[in-house]
Design an enzyme around this catalytic site. Structure first.
Site, PDB file in Angstrom:
ATOM      1  N   LYS A  71     -15.091  39.007  -7.697  1.00 13.19           N
ATOM      2  CA  LYS A  71     -16.216  38.082  -7.473  1.00 13.19           C
ATOM      3  C   LYS A  71     -16.435  37.885  -5.972  1.00 13.19           C
ATOM      4  O   LYS A  71     -15.576  38.268  -5.172  1.00 13.19           O
ATOM      5  CB  LYS A  71     -15.909  36.752  -8.157  1.00 13.19           C
ATOM      6  CG  LYS A  71     -14.681  36.066  -7.593  1.00 13.19           C
ATOM      7  CD  LYS A  71     -14.107  35.060  -8.570  1.00 13.19           C
ATOM      8  CE  LYS A  71     -12.940  34.323  -7.937  1.00 13.19           C
ATOM      9  NZ  LYS A  71     -12.126  33.618  -8.940  1.00 13.19           N
TER      10      LYS A  71
ATOM     11  N   TYR B  32     -18.146  25.957  25.253  1.00 14.31           N
ATOM     12  CA  TYR B  32     -18.804  24.722  24.814  1.00 14.31           C
ATOM     13  C   TYR B  32     -17.848  23.543  24.866  1.00 14.31           C
ATOM     14  O   TYR B  32     -16.683  23.666  24.471  1.00 14.31           O
ATOM     15  CB  TYR B  32     -19.299  24.855  23.373  1.00 14.31           C
ATOM     16  CG  TYR B  32     -20.608  25.602  23.231  1.00 14.31           C
ATOM     17  CD1 TYR B  32     -21.762  25.161  23.887  1.00 14.31           C
ATOM     18  CD2 TYR B  32     -20.696  26.730  22.432  1.00 14.31           C
ATOM     19  CE1 TYR B  32     -22.962  25.846  23.741  1.00 14.31           C
ATOM     20  CE2 TYR B  32     -21.886  27.418  22.271  1.00 14.31           C
ATOM     21  CZ  TYR B  32     -23.017  26.967  22.931  1.00 14.31           C
ATOM     22  OH  TYR B  32     -24.202  27.640  22.783  1.00 14.31           O
TER      23      TYR B  32
HETATM   24  C1  LIG Z   1     -10.838  33.930  -8.992  1.00 15.25           C
HETATM   25  C2  LIG Z   1     -10.092  33.970 -10.235  1.00 15.25           C
HETATM   26  C3  LIG Z   1      -8.892  34.685 -10.332  1.00 15.25           C
HETATM   27  C4  LIG Z   1      -8.200  35.285  -9.129  1.00 15.25           C
HETATM   28  O1  LIG Z   1      -7.516  34.248  -8.455  1.00 15.25           O
HETATM   29  P1  LIG Z   1      -6.656  34.483  -7.105  1.00 15.25           P
HETATM   30  O2  LIG Z   1      -6.088  33.144  -6.815  1.00 15.25           O
HETATM   31  O3  LIG Z   1      -7.629  34.920  -6.059  1.00 15.25           O
HETATM   32  O4  LIG Z   1      -5.649  35.515  -7.399  1.00 15.25           O
HETATM   33  C5  LIG Z   1      -8.306  34.798 -11.578  1.00 15.25           C
HETATM   34  N1  LIG Z   1      -8.856  34.210 -12.667  1.00 15.25           N
HETATM   35  C6  LIG Z   1      -9.989  33.471 -12.603  1.00 15.25           C
HETATM   36  C7  LIG Z   1     -10.524  32.845 -13.822  1.00 15.25           C
HETATM   37  C8  LIG Z   1     -10.632  33.318 -11.383  1.00 15.25           C
HETATM   38  O5  LIG Z   1     -11.742  32.588 -11.308  1.00 15.25           O
END
Ligand SMILES: *Cc1c(COP(=O)(O)O)cnc(C)c1O
Length: 337
Positions: A34, A238
């Site tokens: 994702k 800055y």
């Molecule tokens: C994002 C996600 C993962 C992966 O989690 P990490 O902490 O990045 O390993 C696994 N399962 C679900 C349902 C997620 O939303």
């Protein structure tokens, strides 16, 4: 067109991280891709991990599933946020998260394989265990739940495991899946049939158990625009947050917070050049960064490597490893090596 900012992605490191996670879990490992593969690139990640043997991929939305392009033969893609009221169900398996989504899935056929998320203590997405009656008649491929505190030694981990075991014994599904990256480090009790790492694939260290096993995947390089001399007592950047007490040499490089090199690195981050560590001076600007180069032969046009080891960078910047990865901007020339 020349891009003065490079993001080099190490394919072998990504594959090695996936193999370590899969071995540690002792079961099949999928991959959360994702948010465009946590900022690394979902398509490139899918291709590299498919080559290593990964078969299960997860995105959040149908839009992300479509952006991914055609799914290679033999791979499965799940959409974690499930079928919403406005979604066109594309070429992926939905994860059903609520009685509303279950009803919607049943109304459009419902005989195809789906995944189901059971909430075991996070109160984010998923059916409550007592709502599981609505699942009767579904063709469930994977029953999932998600750990809220796996990156800590927290009593909720064992409680979620118990609740998930109860769901596994009462809800028929072909496979069961609980652990994210940190959950894999909790031990094989949490593995079930499929683990779902994200962060650790991309070089994040979710818990101490992963240290020394997970390799950095994303390497940042920025180009020097100008070298300058800064005199003792003058101010830098800055809000004049740095005032050297001796004359210093510095270079100004082409990266800033718009690229995901956030303000937390001000006066704390660093870069490497020819074996030297060059500390950040003053505030990070939107597109620019000032780094010290006392006694170092470095000039306009040279490239520096921005220190981006995720665990270290997270400590330095006070941001999570997830935020640092997903914050990497669109101005990088991304190259897999
Ligand atoms: C994002 C996600 C993962 C992966 O989690 P990490 O902490 O990045 O390993 C696994 N399962 C679900 C349902 C997620 O939303």
């Amino acid at each position: 067109m020349h891009q003065p900012l490079r993001l080099t992605l190490d394919r072998a490191a990504l594959q090695s991280n996936w193999r370590w996670l899969s071995q540690k879990a002792g079961t099949a490992a999928g991959a959360a891709i994702k948010a465009d593969g946590y900022g690394i690139g979902a398509r490139g990640t899918m291709e590299a991990l498919a080559e290593a043997g990964c078969r299960d991929f997860l995105v959040s939305t149908w839009w992300e599933a479509e952006q991914l392009g055609p799914i290679l033969d033999g791979l499965s893609l799940s959409v974690l946020h499930g079928p919403g009221p406005d979604d066109a169900i594309g070429n992926a398996r939905p994860t059903l998260n609520s009685p509303e989504q279950v009803a919607r899935w049943k109304a459009i056929g419902g005989g195809q394989p789906c995944d189901v998320m059971i909430d075991t203590g996070m109160n984010r997405l998923g059916l409550r265990p007592e709502e599981a009656g609505v699942l009767d008649g579904l063709n469930i491929e994977t029953l999932l739940s998600h750990l809220a505190c796996a990156d800590e030694d927290h009593p909720l981990n064992a409680i979620q495991l118990e609740r998930f075991r109860a769901a596994v014994s009462s809800i028929p599904a072909r496979r069961h899946s609980l652990a994210n990256s940190a959950g894999i480090c909790l031990g094989t009790d949490y593995s079930f049939d499929l683990v779902r790492p994200g962060l650790a694939l991309y070089g994040g260290i979710p818990r101490r158990e992963a240290e020394g096993h997970i390799r950095q995947v994303a390497f940042l390089e920025a180009q020097v625009i100008q070298r300058r001399r800064i005199l003792a007592g003058e101010t830098v950047g800055y809000n004049a947050t740095f005032v050297p007490d001796f004359d210093r040499d510095a270079v100004v490089v082409n990266i800033g917070y718009a690229d995901g090199y956030f303000r937390g690195f001000s006066n704390r981050g660093g870069a490497r050049f020819g074996g030297e560590i060059l500390p950040v001076l003053g505030r990070v600007s939107m597109d620019l960064l000032i780094i010290a180069c006392d006694g170092v032969q470095i000039a306009e046009g040279d490239w520096v490597e921005i220190e981006f080891d995720l665990k270290y960078s997270s400590m330095v910047s006070d941001m999570s490893q997830y935020e640092l990865l997903t914050g990497l901007g669109s101005r990088f020339q991304r190259t897999w090596r």
